[in-house]
Scaffold this motif. Structure first.
Motif, short mmCIF file in Angstrom:
data_model
loop_
_atom_site.label_atom_id
_atom_site.label_comp_id
_atom_site.label_asym_id
_atom_site.label_seq_id
_atom_site.Cartn_x
_atom_site.Cartn_y
_atom_site.Cartn_z
N MET A 1 0.72 -1.25 0.04
CA MET A 1 -0.11 0.01 0.00
C MET A 1 0.76 1.25 0.01
N ASN A 2 0.43 2.31 -0.61
CA ASN A 2 1.34 3.40 -0.85
C ASN A 2 0.31 4.72 -0.17
N PHE A 3 0.67 5.62 0.43
CA PHE A 3 -0.25 6.69 0.71
C PHE A 3 0.31 7.79 -0.37
N VAL A 4 -0.68 8.39 -1.21
CA VAL A 4 -0.32 8.96 -2.23
C VAL A 4 -0.96 10.35 -2.17
N SER A 5 -1.86 10.78 -1.60
CA SER A 5 -2.33 12.12 -1.51
C SER A 5 -3.26 12.21 -0.08
N ILE A 6 -3.51 13.61 -0.14
CA ILE A 6 -4.57 14.11 0.99
C ILE A 6 -5.21 15.10 0.07
N ARG A 7 -6.46 15.05 0.59
CA ARG A 7 -7.54 16.21 -0.14
C ARG A 7 -8.19 17.13 0.97
N VAL A 8 -8.05 18.39 0.68
CA VAL A 8 -8.63 19.38 1.47
C VAL A 8 -9.83 20.00 0.74
N ILE A 9 -11.09 19.91 1.39
CA ILE A 9 -12.24 20.40 0.74
C ILE A 9 -12.52 22.06 1.30
N THR A 10 -12.78 22.71 0.47
CA THR A 10 -12.94 24.41 0.72
C THR A 10 -13.96 24.79 0.06
N ASP A 11 -14.68 26.11 0.38
CA ASP A 11 -15.47 26.73 -0.25
C ASP A 11 -14.79 27.65 -1.43
N ASP A 12 -13.79 27.84 -1.23
CA ASP A 12 -12.64 28.78 -2.26
C ASP A 12 -11.53 28.12 -2.70
N VAL A 13 -11.77 27.06 -3.63
CA VAL A 13 -10.45 26.34 -4.43
C VAL A 13 -9.50 27.31 -5.01
N ALA A 14 -9.95 28.17 -5.58
CA ALA A 14 -8.73 29.11 -6.29
C ALA A 14 -8.06 29.90 -5.00
N PHE A 35 -11.49 21.33 -8.73
CA PHE A 35 -10.36 20.29 -8.25
C PHE A 35 -9.10 20.55 -9.00
N ALA A 36 -7.97 20.46 -7.99
CA ALA A 36 -6.65 20.77 -8.42
C ALA A 36 -5.68 20.15 -7.45
N GLU A 37 -4.50 19.78 -8.03
CA GLU A 37 -3.77 19.15 -7.37
C GLU A 37 -2.10 19.59 -7.62
N LEU A 38 -1.58 19.75 -6.36
CA LEU A 38 -0.09 20.13 -6.38
C LEU A 38 0.77 18.67 -5.84
N ALA A 39 1.40 18.37 -7.09
CA ALA A 39 2.23 16.98 -6.80
C ALA A 39 3.56 17.36 -6.54
N THR A 40 4.17 16.61 -5.29
CA THR A 40 5.48 16.75 -4.81
C THR A 40 6.10 15.43 -5.13
N PRO A 41 7.31 15.15 -5.14
CA PRO A 41 8.16 13.90 -5.16
C PRO A 41 7.37 13.04 -4.43
N ALA A 42 6.84 13.25 -2.99
CA ALA A 42 6.69 12.26 -2.12
C ALA A 42 5.08 12.08 -2.09
N CYS A 43 4.37 12.99 -2.29
CA CYS A 43 2.73 13.00 -2.05
C CYS A 43 2.21 13.92 -2.83
N THR A 44 0.87 14.15 -3.03
CA THR A 44 0.05 14.79 -3.60
C THR A 44 -0.87 15.68 -2.64
#
Length: 132
Positions: A1-14, A35-44
């Motif tokens: 298993m690999n932990f790959v991301s965490i998602r934050v829910i917001t009222d103001d995505v931008a 929906f947007a993603e910020l990908a780092t070498p270790a996790c998104t």
């Protein structure tokens, strides 16, 4: 298993994506306006709008209510990051401090109040733990 991301829910995505682009130096990849993603070498780090919550079940997540999760980023120099972040006027929870487990840590909040930790391992034991 690999932990790959965490998602934050917001009222103001931008707004939240812009904040995380500034603090991480990572440019987001946008899939939709909600929906947007910020990908780092270790996790998104994913940022999603409240309209996406219905896809997981109404009421499954609520924006700006987290008080139990700390999103952590290992950085090269916490003190330099502290100086760099000063103009952003973030809510600082803890100025750079060396923790008992050997990390130098800076805690601050994003615009929705989510807690962020920038840390640098500074003791030999902490450096060794970070090698994977």
């Amino acid at each position: 298993m690999n932990f790959v991301s965490i998602r934050v829910i917001t009222d103001d995505v931008a707004r939240l994506v812009g904040f995380y682009e500034q603090v991480t130096g990572v440019t987001a990849t946008w899939s939709t306006p909600d929906f947007a993603e910020l990908a780092t070498p270790a996790c998104t780090l994913a940022v999603a709008g409240t309209r996406t919550v219905a896809l997981f079940g109404t009421g499954s997540a609520q924006p700006a209510t987290n008080r139990s999760v700390i999103t952590e980023f290992r950085v090269a120099d916490v003190d330099a990051e502290w100086e760099r972040l000063a103009p952003l006027d973030c809510e600082i929870v803890q100025k750079p401090t060396t923790m008992p487990w050997g990390n130098r840590s800076l805690l601050f909040r994003d615009p929705d109040g989510n807690l962020i930790n920038f840390f640098t391992p500074v003791t030999p034991e902490a450096v060794a733990r970070q090698r994977r």
